[in-house]
Design a protein around this motif. Structure first.
Motif, PDB file in Angstrom:
ATOM      1  N   ILE A  90      -2.651 -32.658 -12.348  1.00 39.43           N
ATOM      2  CA  ILE A  90      -1.600 -32.094 -13.194  1.00 39.43           C
ATOM      3  C   ILE A  90      -1.103 -33.226 -14.100  1.00 39.43           C
ATOM      4  N   LYS A  91      -1.004 -32.943 -15.385  1.00 39.80           N
ATOM      5  CA  LYS A  91      -0.567 -33.986 -16.323  1.00 39.80           C
ATOM      6  C   LYS A  91       0.936 -34.196 -16.203  1.00 39.80           C
ATOM      7  N   SER A  92       1.348 -35.454 -16.242  1.00 37.44           N
ATOM      8  CA  SER A  92       2.761 -35.732 -15.991  1.00 37.44           C
ATOM      9  C   SER A  92       3.655 -35.047 -17.023  1.00 37.44           C
ATOM     10  N   GLU A  93       3.182 -34.942 -18.266  1.00 40.03           N
ATOM     11  CA  GLU A  93       4.051 -34.315 -19.284  1.00 40.03           C
ATOM     12  C   GLU A  93       4.263 -32.819 -19.017  1.00 40.03           C
ATOM     13  N   ASN A  94       3.443 -32.241 -18.155  1.00 37.93           N
ATOM     14  CA  ASN A  94       3.598 -30.813 -17.837  1.00 37.93           C
ATOM     15  C   ASN A  94       4.435 -30.579 -16.585  1.00 37.93           C
ATOM     16  N   LEU A  95       4.852 -31.659 -15.954  1.00 37.67           N
ATOM     17  CA  LEU A  95       5.452 -31.541 -14.627  1.00 37.67           C
ATOM     18  C   LEU A  95       6.936 -31.917 -14.629  1.00 37.67           C
ATOM     19  N   PHE A  96       7.723 -31.100 -13.962  1.00 35.78           N
ATOM     20  CA  PHE A  96       9.145 -31.440 -13.835  1.00 35.78           C
ATOM     21  C   PHE A  96       9.651 -31.103 -12.445  1.00 35.78           C
ATOM     22  N   ILE A  97      10.762 -31.731 -12.114  1.00 37.55           N
ATOM     23  CA  ILE A  97      11.457 -31.415 -10.867  1.00 37.55           C
ATOM     24  C   ILE A  97      12.588 -30.459 -11.217  1.00 37.55           C
ATOM     25  N   GLN A  98      12.595 -29.344 -10.554  1.00 37.90           N
ATOM     26  CA  GLN A  98      13.519 -28.270 -10.926  1.00 37.90           C
ATOM     27  C   GLN A  98      14.979 -28.723 -10.977  1.00 37.90           C
ATOM     28  N   SER A  99      15.428 -29.490 -10.004  1.00 38.82           N
ATOM     29  CA  SER A  99      16.852 -29.836  -9.984  1.00 38.82           C
ATOM     30  C   SER A  99      17.222 -30.852 -11.060  1.00 38.82           C
ATOM     31  N   LEU A 100      16.216 -31.413 -11.745  1.00 35.72           N
ATOM     32  CA  LEU A 100      16.524 -32.271 -12.897  1.00 35.72           C
ATOM     33  C   LEU A 100      16.732 -31.438 -14.154  1.00 35.72           C
ATOM     34  N   VAL A 101      16.580 -30.129 -13.993  1.00 34.39           N
ATOM     35  CA  VAL A 101      16.850 -29.200 -15.098  1.00 34.39           C
ATOM     36  C   VAL A 101      17.863 -28.168 -14.589  1.00 34.39           C
ATOM     37  N   PRO A 102      19.134 -28.589 -14.460  1.00 34.73           N
ATOM     38  CA  PRO A 102      20.130 -27.713 -13.826  1.00 34.73           C
ATOM     39  C   PRO A 102      20.365 -26.412 -14.590  1.00 34.73           C
ATOM     40  N   GLU A 103      19.873 -26.329 -15.826  1.00 37.37           N
ATOM     41  CA  GLU A 103      20.009 -25.075 -16.585  1.00 37.37           C
ATOM     42  C   GLU A 103      19.346 -23.895 -15.864  1.00 37.37           C
ATOM     43  N   HIS A 104      18.397 -24.193 -14.980  1.00 34.23           N
ATOM     44  CA  HIS A 104      17.779 -23.092 -14.213  1.00 34.23           C
ATOM     45  C   HIS A 104      18.849 -22.334 -13.431  1.00 34.23           C
ATOM     46  N   VAL A 105      19.770 -23.110 -12.866  1.00 40.18           N
ATOM     47  CA  VAL A 105      20.816 -22.482 -12.055  1.00 40.18           C
ATOM     48  C   VAL A 105      21.793 -21.728 -12.956  1.00 40.18           C
ATOM     49  N   GLU A 106      22.066 -22.311 -14.088  1.00 38.63           N
ATOM     50  CA  GLU A 106      22.990 -21.665 -15.018  1.00 38.63           C
ATOM     51  C   GLU A 106      22.419 -20.317 -15.469  1.00 38.63           C
ATOM     52  N   LEU A 107      21.146 -20.328 -15.846  1.00 35.53           N
ATOM     53  CA  LEU A 107      20.543 -19.073 -16.288  1.00 35.53           C
ATOM     54  C   LEU A 107      20.467 -18.087 -15.126  1.00 35.53           C
ATOM     55  N   SER A 108      20.245 -18.609 -13.940  1.00 35.34           N
ATOM     56  CA  SER A 108      20.121 -17.707 -12.803  1.00 35.34           C
ATOM     57  C   SER A 108      21.448 -16.973 -12.548  1.00 35.34           C
ATOM     58  N   TRP A 109      22.557 -17.631 -12.858  1.00 33.54           N
ATOM     59  CA  TRP A 109      23.849 -16.932 -12.733  1.00 33.54           C
ATOM     60  C   TRP A 109      23.918 -15.767 -13.715  1.00 33.54           C
ATOM     61  N   VAL A 110      23.552 -16.068 -14.951  1.00 29.68           N
ATOM     62  CA  VAL A 110      23.613 -15.034 -15.994  1.00 29.68           C
ATOM     63  C   VAL A 110      22.684 -13.871 -15.636  1.00 29.68           C
ATOM     64  N   LEU A 111      21.463 -14.208 -15.198  1.00 28.19           N
ATOM     65  CA  LEU A 111      20.509 -13.147 -14.866  1.00 28.19           C
ATOM     66  C   LEU A 111      20.945 -12.379 -13.626  1.00 28.19           C
ATOM     67  N   GLY A 112      21.619 -13.085 -12.716  1.00 26.25           N
ATOM     68  CA  GLY A 112      22.122 -12.415 -11.517  1.00 26.25           C
ATOM     69  C   GLY A 112      23.074 -11.287 -11.867  1.00 26.25           C
ATOM     70  N   CYS A 113      23.737 -11.437 -13.000  1.00 24.77           N
ATOM     71  CA  CYS A 113      24.683 -10.414 -13.429  1.00 24.77           C
ATOM     72  C   CYS A 113      23.997  -9.230 -14.119  1.00 24.77           C
ATOM     73  N   VAL A 114      22.697  -9.349 -14.360  1.00 25.40           N
ATOM     74  CA  VAL A 114      21.956  -8.164 -14.823  1.00 25.40           C
ATOM     75  C   VAL A 114      20.871  -7.774 -13.812  1.00 25.40           C
ATOM     76  N   THR A 115      21.082  -8.217 -12.566  1.00 27.92           N
ATOM     77  CA  THR A 115      20.178  -7.826 -11.475  1.00 27.92           C
ATOM     78  C   THR A 115      21.019  -7.044 -10.481  1.00 27.92           C
ATOM     79  N   SER A 116      20.480  -5.945  -9.984  1.00 28.44           N
ATOM     80  CA  SER A 116      21.316  -5.177  -9.069  1.00 28.44           C
ATOM     81  C   SER A 116      21.098  -5.620  -7.628  1.00 28.44           C
ATOM     82  N   TYR A 117      22.127  -5.395  -6.848  1.00 24.99           N
ATOM     83  CA  TYR A 117      22.054  -5.675  -5.417  1.00 24.99           C
ATOM     84  C   TYR A 117      20.901  -4.887  -4.814  1.00 24.99           C
TER      85      TYR A 117
END
Ligand code: TRP
Length: 333
Positions: A70-97
């Motif tokens: 895997i090329k290093s430029e294609n690889l990231f650690i998820q928690s170094l991109v905290p926006e994932h969590v931010e978006l997940s909050w927003v999407l959670g509000c358009v996901t039903s229980y």
């Protein structure tokens, strides 16, 4: 170029099942697509875990993936991109229980927890994990997501969530990601070839790519061939698995020659195992060398991944600026 996104949990060792079932395919996709791959450490917090082990395993997985190509430029650690969590909050509000309650992996994992502990703690993180996965995918506007069949339901949820978001906010903003089910070899446990190779079954059930070469040889040589309950005239799962390994490694010459022996009723299992052991060790050898090289300069490799994660984060931040605008949140300065 189309975007490909996938994620892998930092589970510790990488075994032949992971390699042939996913990672090898990820490496190949890099030639054709704009690929982004995450080591999804936030996801690994949904089940009981230890802080030190998580961090250690996250880096381990990074090194394994790089060693596999895997090329290093294609690889990231998820928690170094905290926006994932931010978006997940927003999407959670358009996901039903209700739709989250229908996720079968949640039920499987809950059962797994209760199997060993009647009072097991089931986190709400485990329940909402598919929303985080949808965020992982949508934040990079992925067109294709290479996953196994076990993730099909989560992929469908990502599409539904993208659709609902677009409808609610009046714009075809998120793409509808499609799963990429590449035919990949299914590797079975050498100790119990009626089951898939897996870490959760225990040490003898998986062959560690980056373990001792001698152990790889030994595990293959002692692989179960006849379980005794295979109907006459059929190939037992253990023998099939050995042939599958030859094929997965690309040693078709040996595969076909030994298959001819098998058909002629002249196959010696010891010969088959000898060939498989040799082939697997030859295949993993360069990966292991690369792994050792990377480990010789750990700091540089870690710095490189911090860097690639920061670069990838810029794309996620761009998405979040647009999402804030669309959803009525106040824009950041
Ligand atoms: N849930 C996936 C698994 O357990 C891992 C994963 C997390 C993933 N985020 C993803 C896979 C995004 C594909 C796309 O295997």
């Amino acid at each position: 170029m189309k975007n490909v996104l996938s994620g892998i949990q930092p589970t510790g060792d990488m075994h032949l099942g992971n390699y042939f079932g996913a990672v090898q395919n990820w490496v190949r996709l890099q030639e054709q697509y704009h690929c982004t791959y995450g080591v999804v450490d936030y996801h690994s917090m949904t089940m009981p875990y230890k802080a030190d082990t998580l961090r250690e395993n996250t880096w381990k997985m990074v090194f394994y993936l790089l060693a596999c190509g895997i090329k290093s430029e294609n690889l990231f650690i998820q928690s170094l991109v905290p926006e994932h969590v931010e978006l997940s909050w927003v999407l959670g509000c358009v996901t039903s229980y209700g739709e989250l309650s229908r996720m079968t992996q949640f039920k499987d994992k809950t059962d797994q927890l209760f199997e060993t502990d009647n009072d097991a703690f089931v986190s709400s993180g485990l329940f909402v994990y598919p929303v985080l996965q949808a965020a992982d995918i949508l934040i990079y506007h992925a067109d294709y997501v290479p996953v196994g069949k076990d993730q099909q339901q989560h992929l469908e949820l990502s599409r539904d969530v993208a659709h609902r978001f677009n409808r609610q906010f009046g714009k075809e903003y998120f793409r509808h990601p499609e799963p990429l089910f590449t035919e990949t070899p299914k590797i079975l446990s050498p100790a119990d070839p009626t089951k898939k190779m897996s870490k959760s079954l225990g040490e003898k059930h998986y062959i560690n790519l980056f373990g001792e070469e001698d152990r790889i040889r030994k595990q293959i040589k002692s692989a179960v061939t006849d379980t005794g309950d295979t109907p006459a005239g059929q190939m037992s799962p253990g023998v099939q698995n050995l042939f599958e390994l030859l094929r997965a490694c690309g040693n078709l010459t040996a595969h076909d020659a030994l298959m001819a022996d098998y058909r002629a009723g002249a196959l010696k299992y010891s010969d088959l195992k000898e060939e498989v052991a040799h082939t697997v060790v030859a295949l993993v050898h360069p990966l292991r060398e690369r792994y050792a090289e990377l480990n010789a300069d750990k700091r540089a490799v870690k710095a490189q991944i911090q860097e690639s994660s920061a670069e990838i984060r810029k794309r996620a931040q761009q998405t979040m600026r647009e999402v804030r605008e669309l959803t009525g949140l106040v824009g950041m300065k």
